[in-house]
Motif scaffolding. Structure first.
Motif, mmCIF file in Angstrom:
data_model
loop_
_atom_site.group_PDB
_atom_site.id
_atom_site.type_symbol
_atom_site.label_atom_id
_atom_site.label_comp_id
_atom_site.label_asym_id
_atom_site.label_seq_id
_atom_site.Cartn_x
_atom_site.Cartn_y
_atom_site.Cartn_z
ATOM 1 N N LEU A 176 6.083 88.498 -11.745
ATOM 2 C CA LEU A 176 4.844 88.770 -12.467
ATOM 3 C C LEU A 176 3.847 89.455 -11.535
ATOM 4 O O LEU A 176 3.759 89.133 -10.344
ATOM 5 C CB LEU A 176 4.234 87.472 -13.005
ATOM 6 N N GLY A 203 7.742 83.781 -10.159
ATOM 7 C CA GLY A 203 7.102 82.768 -10.984
ATOM 8 C C GLY A 203 8.108 81.855 -11.642
ATOM 9 O O GLY A 203 9.326 82.061 -11.544
ATOM 10 N N GLU A 204 7.618 80.837 -12.326
ATOM 11 C CA GLU A 204 8.475 79.931 -13.081
ATOM 12 C C GLU A 204 8.686 80.446 -14.495
ATOM 13 O O GLU A 204 9.784 80.384 -15.040
ATOM 14 C CB GLU A 204 7.832 78.526 -13.128
ATOM 15 N N ARG A 205 7.627 80.940 -15.110
ATOM 16 C CA ARG A 205 7.678 81.406 -16.493
ATOM 17 C C ARG A 205 8.501 82.682 -16.635
ATOM 18 O O ARG A 205 9.188 82.880 -17.640
ATOM 19 C CB ARG A 205 6.232 81.632 -16.982
ATOM 20 N N MET A 206 8.396 83.544 -15.650
ATOM 21 C CA MET A 206 9.154 84.796 -15.587
ATOM 22 C C MET A 206 9.592 84.982 -14.140
ATOM 23 O O MET A 206 8.905 84.515 -13.220
ATOM 24 C CB MET A 206 8.284 85.976 -16.018
ATOM 25 N N LEU A 211 1.839 81.078 -9.166
ATOM 26 C CA LEU A 211 3.133 81.688 -8.881
ATOM 27 C C LEU A 211 3.568 81.214 -7.495
ATOM 28 O O LEU A 211 3.014 80.264 -6.959
ATOM 29 C CB LEU A 211 3.015 83.209 -8.958
ATOM 30 N N GLN A 224 -1.092 84.713 -15.692
ATOM 31 C CA GLN A 224 -1.837 84.319 -16.889
ATOM 32 C C GLN A 224 -3.150 83.634 -16.533
ATOM 33 O O GLN A 224 -3.225 82.822 -15.605
ATOM 34 C CB GLN A 224 -0.993 83.364 -17.722
ATOM 35 N N GLU A 230 -2.555 80.955 -13.420
ATOM 36 C CA GLU A 230 -1.317 80.201 -13.255
ATOM 37 C C GLU A 230 -0.832 80.356 -11.819
ATOM 38 O O GLU A 230 -1.055 81.385 -11.166
ATOM 39 C CB GLU A 230 -0.249 80.656 -14.253
ATOM 40 N N GLY A 282 -0.373 87.459 -20.277
ATOM 41 C CA GLY A 282 0.765 86.889 -19.565
ATOM 42 C C GLY A 282 2.038 87.706 -19.647
ATOM 43 O O GLY A 282 3.062 87.320 -19.063
ATOM 44 N N THR A 321 -1.323 70.008 -13.170
ATOM 45 C CA THR A 321 -0.722 71.342 -13.232
ATOM 46 C C THR A 321 -1.148 72.188 -12.035
ATOM 47 O O THR A 321 -2.347 72.298 -11.748
ATOM 48 C CB THR A 321 -1.152 72.067 -14.520
#
Length: 302
Positions: A214, A208-211, A110, A94, A108, A89, A64
């Motif tokens: 960020l 980012g990937e999640r949002m 980004l 996060q 995390e 997060g 990861t």
């Protein structure tokens, strides 16, 4: 791998510790220990990086992607850790590890080279403001594991430094006096008590990937939302100064941001004045004359 501190970090820390900084001397070994403890694979040190920490792009044992961030005590990394944990997060990068190593955060990954500053100005302000809104939450209880500094405490320290610098340079006195008067009035009746990012600007909002976007790199503080938004008002200040319509554009920006985030326009103007003068006086104090001139000219428009 040799963990060489980026030049920007060395210069910035030199401004606040002109007699030397043993944290920088210990940084390469601290980075090696942090990597070994977490069984990380190092990709590279992020360059040019920030002015208060070293960021290393790494991969965890399972592959990861992540970021290892090392910061000196003066950058208040434990306060950053506490704020990121509280946000969980939502609107912000996060935390990826439950245990604590002083001055070290695993975050995390980004996209470090893609911030909202890369967008056209109007779109950048819109996305940045939307991200900031998500961060304005009730702070943790006072009896929690970490106590956040208040706006009154932080700006109190800054005010003392501003007075000291102005006492040696009469040209600074009118703007410093105006900024300090604005601060006194604003602190007399703060409208809310929220956890704030503390150093928010366009370059602090990464893709980012999640949002989509960020926030990163908080220097959290507790107080009113207008204080947080004030730093965003002067983003791309060099472009504002270069425009003949700079003063009018600045006033429109104050109005637009205040309305979009339900912040009192006059309170936003007041905190923008204080924060611009504080930054300008600090730049003047450490010899960054061009930055000081830009910031103080901008402050004169408010």
């Amino acid at each position: 791998m040799a963990f060489e501190p980026p030049r920007r970090l060395v210069r910035a820390l030199g401004e606040t510790a002109p007699d030397g900084d043993d944290w920088l001397e210990k940084l390469p070994e601290a980075a090696r220990q942090a990597v070994a403890l977490r069984e990380l694979t190092v990709e590279r040190v992020q360059v040019p990086g920030g002015r208060s920490s070293m960021v290393v792009l790494v991969r965890r044992a399972d592959g990861t992607p992540a970021v290892l961030k090392l910061a000196p005590p003066r950058a208040r990394p434990e306060s950053e850790r506490a704020a990121l944990a509280h946000w969980g997060g939502v609107g912000a990068v996060q935390l990826l590890e439950p245990f604590v190593t002083e001055g070290v955060l695993l975050l995390e990954r980004l996209h470090p080279d893609l911030s909202v500053r890369s967008l056209p100005e109007a779109k950048a302000l819109l996305e940045a403001a939307g991200t900031l809104r998500r961060l304005w939450v009730e702070p943790p209880a006072e009896d929690g594991a970490h106590r956040f500094e208040s706006v009154a405490e932080r700006t109190g320290r800054q005010a003392e430094a501003m007075r000291a610098t102005a006492s040696a340079d009469a040209e600074l006195v009118p703007l410093v006096d105006a900024a300090l008067a604005a601060r006194a009035e604003l602190l007399a009746a703060p409208p809310e008590h929220r956890l704030l990012h503390g150093t928010f600007r366009q370059s602090k909002v990464l893709s980012g990937e999640r949002m989509p976007w960020l926030a990163v790199g908080p220097d959290p503080v507790v107080g009113e939302c207008a204080f947080d938004l004030a730093r965003l008002v002067r983003d791309r200040v060099e472009d504002l100064i270069a425009q003949p319509s700079g003063p009018a554009t600045t006033r429109r920006r104050v109005k637009r941001l205040a309305q979009s985030l339900d912040v009192d326009q006059e309170r936003l103007r007041g905190w923008t004045l204080f924060r611009a003068v504080e930054s300008g006086v600090r730049a003047h104090r450490v010899g960054r004359r061009q930055d000081a001139e830009l910031l103080l000219e901008f402050a004169g428009w408010l």
